[in-house]
Design a protein around this motif. Structure first.
Motif, PDB file in Angstrom:
ATOM      1  N   LYS A  11       0.829  -1.224   0.000  1.00  0.00           N
ATOM      2  CA  LYS A  11       0.000   0.000   0.000  1.00  0.00           C
ATOM      3  C   LYS A  11       0.861   1.271   0.000  1.00  0.00           C
ATOM      4  O   LYS A  11       0.606   2.198  -0.770  1.00  0.00           O
ATOM      5  CB  LYS A  11      -0.931   0.015   1.236  1.00  0.00           C
ATOM      6  CG  LYS A  11      -1.877  -1.186   1.295  1.00  0.00           C
ATOM      7  CD  LYS A  11      -2.688  -1.179   2.588  1.00  0.00           C
ATOM      8  CE  LYS A  11      -1.894  -1.342   3.863  1.00  0.00           C
ATOM      9  NZ  LYS A  11      -1.498  -2.678   4.269  1.00  0.00           N
ATOM     10  N   ASP A  30      -0.406   5.305   9.017  1.00  0.00           N
ATOM     11  CA  ASP A  30       0.468   4.922  10.146  1.00  0.00           C
ATOM     12  C   ASP A  30       1.337   6.104  10.592  1.00  0.00           C
ATOM     13  O   ASP A  30       1.545   6.306  11.784  1.00  0.00           O
ATOM     14  CB  ASP A  30       1.347   3.726   9.776  1.00  0.00           C
ATOM     15  CG  ASP A  30       0.561   2.411   9.777  1.00  0.00           C
ATOM     16  OD1 ASP A  30      -0.552   2.380  10.329  1.00  0.00           O
ATOM     17  OD2 ASP A  30       1.074   1.426   9.227  1.00  0.00           O
ATOM     18  N   ARG A  54      -6.516   1.276  17.396  1.00  0.00           N
ATOM     19  CA  ARG A  54      -7.655   1.406  16.456  1.00  0.00           C
ATOM     20  C   ARG A  54      -8.389   2.728  16.622  1.00  0.00           C
ATOM     21  O   ARG A  54      -8.957   3.244  15.656  1.00  0.00           O
ATOM     22  CB  ARG A  54      -8.643   0.248  16.647  1.00  0.00           C
ATOM     23  CG  ARG A  54      -8.091  -1.136  16.352  1.00  0.00           C
ATOM     24  CD  ARG A  54      -7.727  -1.333  14.892  1.00  0.00           C
ATOM     25  NE  ARG A  54      -6.897  -2.544  14.734  1.00  0.00           N
ATOM     26  CZ  ARG A  54      -5.896  -2.642  13.887  1.00  0.00           C
ATOM     27  NH1 ARG A  54      -5.564  -1.660  13.077  1.00  0.00           N
ATOM     28  NH2 ARG A  54      -5.189  -3.749  13.808  1.00  0.00           N
ATOM     29  N   GLY A  75      -3.156  -2.219   7.608  1.00  0.00           N
ATOM     30  CA  GLY A  75      -3.852  -3.453   7.240  1.00  0.00           C
ATOM     31  C   GLY A  75      -5.050  -3.830   8.099  1.00  0.00           C
ATOM     32  O   GLY A  75      -5.927  -4.555   7.650  1.00  0.00           O
ATOM     33  N   ARG A 114       5.985  -3.982  13.181  1.00  0.00           N
ATOM     34  CA  ARG A 114       4.589  -4.414  12.999  1.00  0.00           C
ATOM     35  C   ARG A 114       4.241  -5.442  14.081  1.00  0.00           C
ATOM     36  O   ARG A 114       4.468  -6.650  13.903  1.00  0.00           O
ATOM     37  CB  ARG A 114       4.424  -5.058  11.626  1.00  0.00           C
ATOM     38  CG  ARG A 114       4.482  -4.068  10.474  1.00  0.00           C
ATOM     39  CD  ARG A 114       4.440  -4.817   9.162  1.00  0.00           C
ATOM     40  NE  ARG A 114       4.038  -4.008   8.046  1.00  0.00           N
ATOM     41  CZ  ARG A 114       4.764  -3.876   6.933  1.00  0.00           C
ATOM     42  NH1 ARG A 114       5.933  -4.476   6.811  1.00  0.00           N
ATOM     43  NH2 ARG A 114       4.307  -3.136   5.938  1.00  0.00           N
ATOM     44  N   LEU A 116       1.649  -6.982  15.030  1.00  0.00           N
ATOM     45  CA  LEU A 116       0.793  -8.130  14.715  1.00  0.00           C
ATOM     46  C   LEU A 116       1.448  -9.116  13.750  1.00  0.00           C
ATOM     47  O   LEU A 116       0.954 -10.220  13.556  1.00  0.00           O
ATOM     48  CB  LEU A 116      -0.561  -7.666  14.173  1.00  0.00           C
ATOM     49  CG  LEU A 116      -1.401  -6.871  15.179  1.00  0.00           C
ATOM     50  CD1 LEU A 116      -2.719  -6.436  14.556  1.00  0.00           C
ATOM     51  CD2 LEU A 116      -1.680  -7.693  16.438  1.00  0.00           C
ATOM     52  N   ARG A 131      -9.663 -11.386   7.614  1.00  0.00           N
ATOM     53  CA  ARG A 131      -9.822 -10.039   7.055  1.00  0.00           C
ATOM     54  C   ARG A 131     -10.222 -10.020   5.581  1.00  0.00           C
ATOM     55  O   ARG A 131     -10.763  -9.022   5.108  1.00  0.00           O
ATOM     56  CB  ARG A 131      -8.521  -9.256   7.230  1.00  0.00           C
ATOM     57  CG  ARG A 131      -8.255  -8.898   8.681  1.00  0.00           C
ATOM     58  CD  ARG A 131      -6.928  -8.187   8.783  1.00  0.00           C
ATOM     59  NE  ARG A 131      -6.616  -7.795  10.140  1.00  0.00           N
ATOM     60  CZ  ARG A 131      -5.486  -7.186  10.479  1.00  0.00           C
ATOM     61  NH1 ARG A 131      -4.575  -6.924   9.545  1.00  0.00           N
ATOM     62  NH2 ARG A 131      -5.265  -6.841  11.724  1.00  0.00           N
TER      63      ARG A 131
HETATM   64  C1  S3P Z   1      -1.610  -3.402  11.209  1.00  0.00           C
HETATM   65  C2  S3P Z   1      -0.937  -3.009  10.072  1.00  0.00           C
HETATM   66  C3  S3P Z   1       0.103  -1.965  10.075  1.00  0.00           C
HETATM   67  C4  S3P Z   1      -0.104  -0.987  11.241  1.00  0.00           C
HETATM   68  C5  S3P Z   1      -0.227  -1.739  12.531  1.00  0.00           C
HETATM   69  C6  S3P Z   1      -1.397  -2.737  12.526  1.00  0.00           C
HETATM   70  C7  S3P Z   1      -2.602  -4.504  11.116  1.00  0.00           C
HETATM   71  O1  S3P Z   1       0.090  -1.248   8.838  1.00  0.00           O
HETATM   72  O2  S3P Z   1      -1.240  -0.186  11.030  1.00  0.00           O
HETATM   73  O3  S3P Z   1       0.984  -2.412  12.769  1.00  0.00           O
HETATM   74  O4  S3P Z   1      -3.439  -4.659  12.034  1.00  0.00           O
HETATM   75  O5  S3P Z   1      -2.591  -5.237  10.084  1.00  0.00           O
HETATM   76  P1  S3P Z   1       0.628  -1.884   7.426  1.00  0.00           P
HETATM   77  O6  S3P Z   1      -0.519  -2.621   6.807  1.00  0.00           O
HETATM   78  O7  S3P Z   1       1.027  -0.690   6.651  1.00  0.00           O
HETATM   79  O8  S3P Z   1       1.767  -2.775   7.759  1.00  0.00           O
END
Ligand code: S3P
Length: 161
Positions: A11, A30, A54, A75, A114, A116, A131
């Motif tokens: 993205k 982010d 969130r 994501g 990241r 997660l 998802r």
């Molecule tokens: C997340 C994705 C991350 C970031 C955070 C949580 C997720 O963004 O917002 O670590 O829950 O998938 P990217 O998709 O840019 O890695």
């Protein structure tokens, strides 16, 4: 335009290139979250939990949802109901960047920025599987990014015309 998709789907990179080619501003959610919280993403997760993250994410999305910029989301944005609703109801085009889990995982595994993605592989895969339906439900088009960056960019530009 709003770009959605799992971690590692490209993205951020796609938004940067599209921003240059289409002469549009880009919003990297982010980065905006880190700025508004005054701390890094791993810090937000460890101090305020995923639910705290969130909420920041929702505020940023709400603030920029009417701008003309290309918005590159995180994501997990679709997993928070209020954020999902903004994406589902926006008049902007919503582009879902996708690829096989194994390809995405090879790009994100071990990335300490990241939180997660640093769980056991099975749990990351579960997240991806859960998802997928959400991404599909709130997007206008799904783009398979496995044929490469340039191909992805051309498909999006073609769709936007
Ligand atoms: C997340 C994705 C991350 C970031 C955070 C949580 C997720 O963004 O917002 O670590 O829950 O998938 P990217 O998709 O840019 O890695």
């Amino acid at each position: 335009m709003i770009l959605i998709g799992f971690m590692g789907s490209g993205k951020t990179t796609v938004a940067r290139i599209l921003g240059e080619r289409l002469d549009k501003k880009i919003i990297e959610m982010d980065e905006e979250i880190v700025e508004s919280a005054g701390k890094s993403i791993p810090e937000i997760f460890s101090e305020e939990g995923e639910s705290g993250f969130r909420k920041y994410e929702f505020e940023v999305l709400k603030d920029f949802s009417h701008s003309d910029a290309i918005i590159s989301t995180g994501g997990g944005v679709v997993t928070f109901e209020d954020s999902f609703e903004i994406i589902k109801s926006t008049e902007k085009k919503v582009i879902f960047l996708n690829a096989d889990f194994d390809l995405l995982y090879s790009r994100i595994s071990g990335d300490i920025k990241r939180p997660l993605a640093s769980q056991p592989t099975d749990e990351v895969k579960d997240l991806y599987n859960k998802r997928i339906a959400m991404y599909k439900d709130c997007s206008d088009i799904e783009i398979d990014t496995s044929s490469g960056l340039e191909e992805t960019i051309l498909k999006i530009i073609d769709f936007m015309e």
